[in-house]
Design an enzyme around this catalytic site. Structure first.
Site, PDB file in Angstrom:
ATOM      1  N   PRO A  29      -6.251  -6.943  -6.103  1.00  0.00           N
ATOM      2  CA  PRO A  29      -7.295  -6.208  -6.798  1.00  0.00           C
ATOM      3  C   PRO A  29      -7.229  -4.695  -6.602  1.00  0.00           C
ATOM      4  O   PRO A  29      -6.923  -4.218  -5.509  1.00  0.00           O
ATOM      5  CB  PRO A  29      -8.590  -6.778  -6.212  1.00  0.00           C
ATOM      6  N   ASN A  30      -7.487  -4.017  -7.690  1.00  0.00           N
ATOM      7  CA  ASN A  30      -7.611  -2.561  -7.763  1.00  0.00           C
ATOM      8  C   ASN A  30      -6.289  -1.809  -7.661  1.00  0.00           C
ATOM      9  O   ASN A  30      -6.262  -0.596  -7.820  1.00  0.00           O
ATOM     10  CB  ASN A  30      -8.603  -2.034  -6.714  1.00  0.00           C
TER      11      ASN A  30
ATOM     12  N   ARG B 292      -7.048   6.075  -8.077  1.00  0.00           N
ATOM     13  CA  ARG B 292      -8.050   5.519  -7.161  1.00  0.00           C
ATOM     14  C   ARG B 292      -7.880   6.103  -5.765  1.00  0.00           C
ATOM     15  O   ARG B 292      -6.831   5.925  -5.139  1.00  0.00           O
ATOM     16  CB  ARG B 292      -7.894   3.999  -7.097  1.00  0.00           C
TER      17      ARG B 292
ATOM     18  N   TYR C   7      -4.784   6.372  -0.913  1.00  0.00           N
ATOM     19  CA  TYR C   7      -3.692   5.571  -1.473  1.00  0.00           C
ATOM     20  C   TYR C   7      -2.583   6.394  -2.120  1.00  0.00           C
ATOM     21  O   TYR C   7      -1.594   5.821  -2.574  1.00  0.00           O
ATOM     22  CB  TYR C   7      -4.262   4.573  -2.490  1.00  0.00           C
TER      23      TYR C   7
ATOM     24  N   ASN D  31       0.720  -7.450  -1.449  1.00  0.00           N
ATOM     25  CA  ASN D  31      -0.353  -6.512  -1.156  1.00  0.00           C
ATOM     26  C   ASN D  31      -1.601  -7.138  -1.762  1.00  0.00           C
ATOM     27  O   ASN D  31      -1.863  -6.999  -2.951  1.00  0.00           O
ATOM     28  CB  ASN D  31      -0.075  -5.137  -1.757  1.00  0.00           C
TER      29      ASN D  31
ATOM     30  N   ALA E 225      -8.119  -6.029  -0.835  1.00  0.00           N
ATOM     31  CA  ALA E 225      -9.285  -6.478  -0.065  1.00  0.00           C
ATOM     32  C   ALA E 225      -9.275  -7.982   0.199  1.00  0.00           C
ATOM     33  O   ALA E 225      -9.904  -8.437   1.157  1.00  0.00           O
ATOM     34  CB  ALA E 225     -10.569  -6.083  -0.790  1.00  0.00           C
TER      35      ALA E 225
ATOM     36  N   GLU F  65       3.277  -9.228   4.386  1.00  0.00           N
ATOM     37  CA  GLU F  65       2.003  -8.587   4.025  1.00  0.00           C
ATOM     38  C   GLU F  65       2.238  -7.084   3.977  1.00  0.00           C
ATOM     39  O   GLU F  65       2.870  -6.517   4.875  1.00  0.00           O
ATOM     40  CB  GLU F  65       0.944  -8.915   5.076  1.00  0.00           C
TER      41      GLU F  65
ATOM     42  N   HIS G  35       0.485  -3.108   2.965  1.00  0.00           N
ATOM     43  CA  HIS G  35      -0.652  -2.247   2.635  1.00  0.00           C
ATOM     44  C   HIS G  35      -0.179  -0.809   2.566  1.00  0.00           C
ATOM     45  O   HIS G  35       0.650  -0.374   3.386  1.00  0.00           O
ATOM     46  CB  HIS G  35      -1.753  -2.352   3.696  1.00  0.00           C
TER      47      HIS G  35
ATOM     48  N   ARG H 171      -8.678   2.101   9.761  1.00  0.00           N
ATOM     49  CA  ARG H 171      -9.785   2.192   8.818  1.00  0.00           C
ATOM     50  C   ARG H 171     -10.990   1.403   9.324  1.00  0.00           C
ATOM     51  O   ARG H 171     -11.096   1.108  10.509  1.00  0.00           O
ATOM     52  CB  ARG H 171      -9.310   1.715   7.442  1.00  0.00           C
TER      53      ARG H 171
END
Length: 147
Positions: A10-11, A18, A23, A74, A77, A98, A100, A107
Site C-alpha cells: 500500500p501507498n 509521498r 521515502y 515491500n 504498513a 522483506e 523497506h 521510526r
C-alpha cells in the site's frame, strides 16, 4: 532462468510525491527501471507488481509458487499488521526478502514489529530506493548459493 517477483504494498504507488523527506523522490517506475537493469546484469528475469489491497498481495504471493524462485516484498504498513501475508509466504515456501525504504527501527514503535521478518530469509531497510537493487542482488545470491 531464475525469476524473481518484486511485490509492493500500500501507498508505494505514490513514491516520489509521498513524504519525500521519508521515502525520497524516486518513483516506483524509476525503481522498476533500476531493478530491470540489475536483473539483466544478474541474468535473472523480473516481475514487478504493486497493490494497495491486502488480499491482492496474498494472491500474488500464492501465484508466485511454481512461477518465481524468489520474492522481494515491500509490504508497507501491512508488514506490521498482516498475519495473512506472513501465512501466505510461509505456505508457498518461496524464499522472501522483506524490504523497506526507510529504517523502520528508527521510526515509530509500532513499525518495529514485523510479521514478515518471521518468515523472510532476510530484511533490508533504510537504504531508500537503493534497497531494491540490494535486495535483488541478495536474492540472486541466495538462490544461487543458499546463503
Amino acid at each position: 532462468m531464475t525469476s524473481i517477483l518484486i511485490l509492493n504494498g500500500p501507498n508505494l504507488n505514490l513514491l516520489g510525491t509521498r513524504q519525500p523527506e521519508v521515502y525520497g523522490t524516486t518513483t516506483l517506475g524509476d525503481i522498476e527501471a533500476q531493478c530491470r537493469a540489475v536483473a539483466e546484469d544478474l541474468g535473472v528475469t523480473l516481475a514487478f507488481a504493486q497493490s494497495n489491497a491486502e488480499g491482492a498481495l496474498v494472491n500474488r504471493i500464492h501465484d508466485a509458487r511454481g512461477t518465481h524462485h524468489g520474492l522481494i516484498l515491500n509490504a508497507g504498513a501491512y508488514t506490521h499488521t498482516s498475519i495473512a501475508l506472513m501465512d501466505a509466504i510461509s505456505s508457498t515456501e518461496v524464499p522472501t526478502i522483506e524490504l523497506h525504504l526507510s529504517n523502520i527501527h528508527a521510526r515509530e514503535d509500532f513499525r518495529h514489529t514485523s510479521y514478515i521478518a518471521r518468515v523472510a530469509v532476510g530484511v533490508i531497510c533504510g537504504f531508500g530506493a537503493h534497497g531494491y537493487t540490494l535486495a535483488l542482488q541478495a536474492m540472486a545470491r541466495h538462490l544461487e548459493t543458499g546463503a
